[in-house]
Enzyme design. Sequence first.
Site, PDB file in Angstrom:
ATOM      1  N   PHE A 116      -3.599  -1.019  13.732  1.00  0.00           N
ATOM      2  CA  PHE A 116      -3.489  -1.969  12.624  1.00  0.00           C
ATOM      3  C   PHE A 116      -3.892  -3.336  13.184  1.00  0.00           C
ATOM      4  O   PHE A 116      -3.389  -3.752  14.227  1.00  0.00           O
ATOM      5  CB  PHE A 116      -2.052  -1.991  12.106  1.00  0.00           C
ATOM      6  N   ASP A 159       4.865   0.657  18.163  1.00  0.00           N
ATOM      7  CA  ASP A 159       4.857   0.137  16.801  1.00  0.00           C
ATOM      8  C   ASP A 159       5.231   1.293  15.874  1.00  0.00           C
ATOM      9  O   ASP A 159       4.515   2.296  15.796  1.00  0.00           O
ATOM     10  CB  ASP A 159       3.449  -0.405  16.477  1.00  0.00           C
ATOM     11  N   TYR A 212       9.582  -2.814   5.098  1.00  0.00           N
ATOM     12  CA  TYR A 212       9.212  -2.797   3.678  1.00  0.00           C
ATOM     13  C   TYR A 212       8.375  -1.570   3.331  1.00  0.00           C
ATOM     14  O   TYR A 212       7.998  -1.383   2.192  1.00  0.00           O
ATOM     15  CB  TYR A 212       8.478  -4.081   3.267  1.00  0.00           C
ATOM     16  N   LYS A 213       8.059  -0.748   4.329  1.00  0.00           N
ATOM     17  CA  LYS A 213       7.285   0.468   4.046  1.00  0.00           C
ATOM     18  C   LYS A 213       8.268   1.608   3.768  1.00  0.00           C
ATOM     19  O   LYS A 213       8.965   1.580   2.762  1.00  0.00           O
ATOM     20  CB  LYS A 213       6.332   0.744   5.210  1.00  0.00           C
ATOM     21  N   ARG A 222      -6.003   6.704   1.049  1.00  0.00           N
ATOM     22  CA  ARG A 222      -4.784   6.987   1.799  1.00  0.00           C
ATOM     23  C   ARG A 222      -3.647   7.272   0.820  1.00  0.00           C
ATOM     24  O   ARG A 222      -3.404   6.502  -0.105  1.00  0.00           O
ATOM     25  CB  ARG A 222      -4.480   5.726   2.613  1.00  0.00           C
TER      26      ARG A 222
END
Length: 412
Positions: A125, A197, A222-223, A371
Amino acid sequence: MNSLADIKAMDLADPIASFRERFHLPDGIIYLDGNSLGPAPKSVFDEMQKAIHEEWANGLIRSWNKAGWFDLPGTLGAMIAKLVGANSNEVIVTDNTSSNIFKTLFAALSLRPDRKTIVAEQGSFPTDLYIAQGVQSVRPDLILKLEGRDADRIEDLLDDDTAVVLINQVDYRTGELRNMSEVTNAAHDCGAIVVWDLCHSAGIYPVDLNGSNADMAIGCSYKYLNGGPGAPAFVFCAERHANAVSQPLSGWWGHAKPFAFQTDFEPLGGVGKFASGTQPILSLRAMKAGLEVACEADMNEVRAKSMALTDLFIELVEAKCAGHGVELVSPRDAARRGSQASFSHENGYAIVQAMIDRGVIGDFRRPNIMRFGFAPLYISYEDVWRSAEIMQDILENRTWDQPHFRAENAVT
Ligand SMILES: *Cc1c(COP(=O)(O)O)cnc(C)c1O
């Protein structure tokens, strides 16, 4: 192939099906983007009401003590610790993932002062790489080596100058899952520290930080942890390192005695030193609602369902959409995959927009990846079936081939 009746039977037999009722899922929406922003748990409405009315409006400054505001980074950290295989005193919630990457990279460097190399992934990312470059901007003596650019395998980049390896447990684009123990062991064999991560694994996978002998980790909430938009992130630092490490954003929240107002910085022992300044309390209060739901779930059951959901989606898409140029990008073997299924298509962006228009919300990642994230706590097998049917319909009728589906938004 499975019939719709088989699929409904899978939902009936699902041991964690009842968690779905804990979330607010808008009518007509199948939400396959919980890997980007999780939905609202129903309990968050009352939590926020309480946080704003009772704690802020009426409690005022007394709420730092009385409502436990000051302790939230630690109390929420202890909840996340349960989900990622850490001890309750090894995790705090603070700041965002990007700044926590900055802090943990420096913390790792502080443990290996005679080494100069940071190893990361080119396919990471991007913020992880941007922050590593930011670390280099204040430490120009450091070298950044990337898997995918400087060697094919991360293991081939490790040597006796490697200070820290920054690595994702689950690749955000392909969903590929790394073996945490193997990579950690390989790095330790070279004397390096690993920062994991966990942005795409916390909440959908039984992460086992201590079982893998991990050093440090960061991740966002928040995911898959459903903490709310912009919810703060977390830091894990193994107890064996916590007293020895230092990090340069040494603010008063990481001070041993913040209310002594001393001239000089004196770090808190343990992971608490990774906090810098005042935390976003309302966001932390919202996050508590999401974590409470996740902490009730058995991560092994979550993982089993996650593999079954993604397997089913891949099987259905390949059967229903064959001949339309859709290709699997995620590993075919569920054991090597996180909780998403990604497919490439040259018109992927427009196809995703057309699916969103039909109520199936996934997302698109450059250059050509569609995705779809499957959060086992609220996605049913029937959702998977319906999503694949809608994708088939859009491809067969070329519904996606319209200018308004091709026009790109700022947030994809
Ligand atoms: C989502 C995500 C981030 C987000 O970082 P923020 O600082 O919260 O914006 C970082 N790293 C990875 C791997 C991610 O998936």
